[in-house]
Design a protein around this motif. Sequence first.
Motif, PDB file in Angstrom:
ATOM      1  N   ALA A 115      17.637 -22.366  13.161  1.00 34.15           N
ATOM      2  CA  ALA A 115      18.307 -23.590  13.616  1.00 34.15           C
ATOM      3  C   ALA A 115      18.463 -23.594  15.137  1.00 34.15           C
ATOM      4  O   ALA A 115      18.231 -24.623  15.799  1.00 34.15           O
ATOM      5  N   ALA A 116      18.829 -22.446  15.710  1.00 36.90           N
ATOM      6  CA  ALA A 116      18.992 -22.365  17.167  1.00 36.90           C
ATOM      7  C   ALA A 116      17.667 -22.597  17.882  1.00 36.90           C
ATOM      8  O   ALA A 116      17.604 -23.317  18.896  1.00 36.90           O
ATOM      9  N   PHE A 117      16.585 -22.003  17.351  1.00 32.34           N
ATOM     10  CA  PHE A 117      15.274 -22.166  17.987  1.00 32.34           C
ATOM     11  C   PHE A 117      14.766 -23.606  17.852  1.00 32.34           C
ATOM     12  O   PHE A 117      14.123 -24.125  18.768  1.00 32.34           O
ATOM     13  N   VAL A 118      15.044 -24.257  16.723  1.00 28.07           N
ATOM     14  CA  VAL A 118      14.640 -25.654  16.542  1.00 28.07           C
ATOM     15  C   VAL A 118      15.353 -26.538  17.561  1.00 28.07           C
ATOM     16  O   VAL A 118      14.741 -27.433  18.176  1.00 28.07           O
ATOM     17  N   LEU A 165       9.941 -33.506   9.869  1.00 27.95           N
ATOM     18  CA  LEU A 165       9.799 -32.200   9.209  1.00 27.95           C
ATOM     19  C   LEU A 165      10.076 -31.032  10.145  1.00 27.95           C
ATOM     20  O   LEU A 165      10.567 -29.994   9.712  1.00 27.95           O
ATOM     21  N   GLY A 166       9.747 -31.192  11.435  1.00 24.27           N
ATOM     22  CA  GLY A 166       9.915 -30.085  12.366  1.00 24.27           C
ATOM     23  C   GLY A 166      11.325 -29.895  12.876  1.00 24.27           C
ATOM     24  O   GLY A 166      11.737 -28.768  13.164  1.00 24.27           O
ATOM     25  N   ALA A 183      13.344 -25.252   4.385  1.00 23.61           N
ATOM     26  CA  ALA A 183      13.479 -25.397   5.836  1.00 23.61           C
ATOM     27  C   ALA A 183      12.349 -24.683   6.565  1.00 23.61           C
ATOM     28  O   ALA A 183      11.765 -25.217   7.517  1.00 23.61           O
ATOM     29  N   GLY A 184      12.032 -23.461   6.118  1.00 25.63           N
ATOM     30  CA  GLY A 184      10.975 -22.701   6.770  1.00 25.63           C
ATOM     31  C   GLY A 184       9.626 -23.377   6.646  1.00 25.63           C
ATOM     32  O   GLY A 184       8.903 -23.540   7.641  1.00 25.63           O
ATOM     33  N   LEU A 185       9.263 -23.794   5.430  1.00 20.55           N
ATOM     34  CA  LEU A 185       7.966 -24.437   5.225  1.00 20.55           C
ATOM     35  C   LEU A 185       7.908 -25.791   5.925  1.00 20.55           C
ATOM     36  O   LEU A 185       6.845 -26.206   6.408  1.00 20.55           O
ATOM     37  N   SER A 186       9.035 -26.486   5.998  1.00 17.92           N
ATOM     38  CA  SER A 186       9.083 -27.769   6.694  1.00 17.92           C
ATOM     39  C   SER A 186       8.751 -27.594   8.168  1.00 17.92           C
ATOM     40  O   SER A 186       7.973 -28.370   8.749  1.00 17.92           O
ATOM     41  N   VAL A 187       9.317 -26.560   8.787  1.00 23.48           N
ATOM     42  CA  VAL A 187       9.027 -26.292  10.200  1.00 23.48           C
ATOM     43  C   VAL A 187       7.566 -25.878  10.376  1.00 23.48           C
ATOM     44  O   VAL A 187       6.882 -26.328  11.310  1.00 23.48           O
ATOM     45  N   VAL A 209       4.981 -26.702   8.679  1.00 29.18           N
ATOM     46  CA  VAL A 209       4.132 -27.893   8.595  1.00 29.18           C
ATOM     47  C   VAL A 209       4.352 -28.805   9.801  1.00 29.18           C
ATOM     48  O   VAL A 209       3.400 -29.346  10.382  1.00 29.18           O
ATOM     49  N   GLY A 210       5.609 -28.964  10.206  1.00 26.57           N
ATOM     50  CA  GLY A 210       5.922 -29.849  11.323  1.00 26.57           C
ATOM     51  C   GLY A 210       5.297 -29.405  12.626  1.00 26.57           C
ATOM     52  O   GLY A 210       4.863 -30.239  13.438  1.00 26.57           O
ATOM     53  N   ILE A 211       5.214 -28.087  12.854  1.00 31.01           N
ATOM     54  CA  ILE A 211       4.640 -27.576  14.097  1.00 31.01           C
ATOM     55  C   ILE A 211       3.143 -27.881  14.174  1.00 31.01           C
ATOM     56  O   ILE A 211       2.578 -27.979  15.267  1.00 31.01           O
ATOM     57  N   VAL A 212       2.475 -28.045  13.021  1.00 29.33           N
ATOM     58  CA  VAL A 212       1.071 -28.465  13.045  1.00 29.33           C
ATOM     59  C   VAL A 212       0.947 -29.802  13.771  1.00 29.33           C
ATOM     60  O   VAL A 212       0.042 -30.013  14.598  1.00 29.33           O
TER      61      VAL A 212
END
Length: 442
Positions: free
Chosen positions: A277-280, A325-326, A349-353, A355-358
């Motif tokens: 969460a902090a890194f996002v 998503l990211g 949450a992990g998989l959402s990030v 995919v979102g970073i793509v």
Amino acid sequence: MATTELDYDSGFRNGRFRVAWYALLAVLLAVGGWATWRRISLGMASTNLTSVAPWGAWVAFYIYFVGLSAGAFLVSTLANVFEVEGLEKIDRDALFAAIVSMVVALLFVWTDLGRMDRMYHPFIWRQLTSALSWEVHAYVAYIGVLVTELYFSMRVDLARVAAHAEGWRARLCGLLTLGRRDTSAASAETDERWLKRAGLVGIPLAIFMVHGGTGVLFAVAKARPYWNSGLFPVIFVVSAVVSGTALVAALYVLRSKLLTGETLDRDLMDRLGQLLAAFVLADAAFTTIDALIALNSLHPHEVETWLVVLFGEMSWSFWVFMVGLGWVLPLVVLSKRAWRRSAVPLTLAGLSVVVGIVAVRFNIVVPPQILPVMEGLPHGSYVPSAVEWLTSAGMIAVGLLLYSLGAEVLPLRPLDAREESRAERPTTATDGGLADTGGDRR
């Protein structure tokens, strides 16, 4: 105390799922192999790349997997360099994922080369003024550091498996120990010292040369003002840490549920959720700052590029995948402590990030090439061809296969921790799926 195979069974807990998983990978590899043959036989004519838009999906996926690797490695250093309590359970997973991600990234680079047979040229004809030449050498050094770290992190457990297991796994683990079978405390301490030294070497290499250096490849392109920013390498590093943390968090839950059957460490999950969460938030902040600087500069090319990202043909990618998503979905899921300590929300949450970073990578690569660098030149337009998508699927399948095989063979979790986890596990538990109620089991 020596036990048979040290209770070491890293295979899939569900045999049917195992067969289905490898069957899916086989299909993806077959399709990807066919598409790669088309790429080799037809050259760049098999793609939608042009002289106006020469970088596309392969470059986007390349920087994506380099970021995954650098981020996963930096997460591992929290355990083996900075000695953050509890993270030692995931440092090997993170290191192995970092190695596999770099292999996949280099496959994308190789596929994108106009002359794929000349991939060795940077090592023979060096150009000291070329950022790309330095980057290629940094990748080799970085992979060497990752392999060194992974070896020293699990050498003692490899020796234990080789000494007490039977069959091909024992022989393979014995080969990987390079003849060293000492599992004493003194040997473990020596391995830890070398692990920490390698990590200290790898931190600046990952930050300044590997993913920060990948950002430099874009930042030095003066003809593209959107890329030509001193903040760009920093954004690359921050987004790398985001994607790496998300990948490690998702892998921790999925491996425990689908492979090892270990009891999940809720405190570790909570810590990983807080870090993610902090890194996002940091990634969203840096991206916002970069956008505000560009828009306030009133430079036509930068403003127009951001308008393409925000409201043009790439806007769906920005708002749905990058922002939705990211950023938004993981922050909502990770905002509640009980959800961070539960398997399904943390994995989501992990998989959402991931995919979102793509989408972040595609939004970096494609929009600046849509606008012409000079007035009078044609506008660019790019949508990946079927060959580009299928080769990408095949290369991603290579990474998934490498990770799956490694997870089945290698002790990617400390064996002592695995035995303690199984000892604590209730004998009546039927924890056979990913769905659990989570929460605070204290």
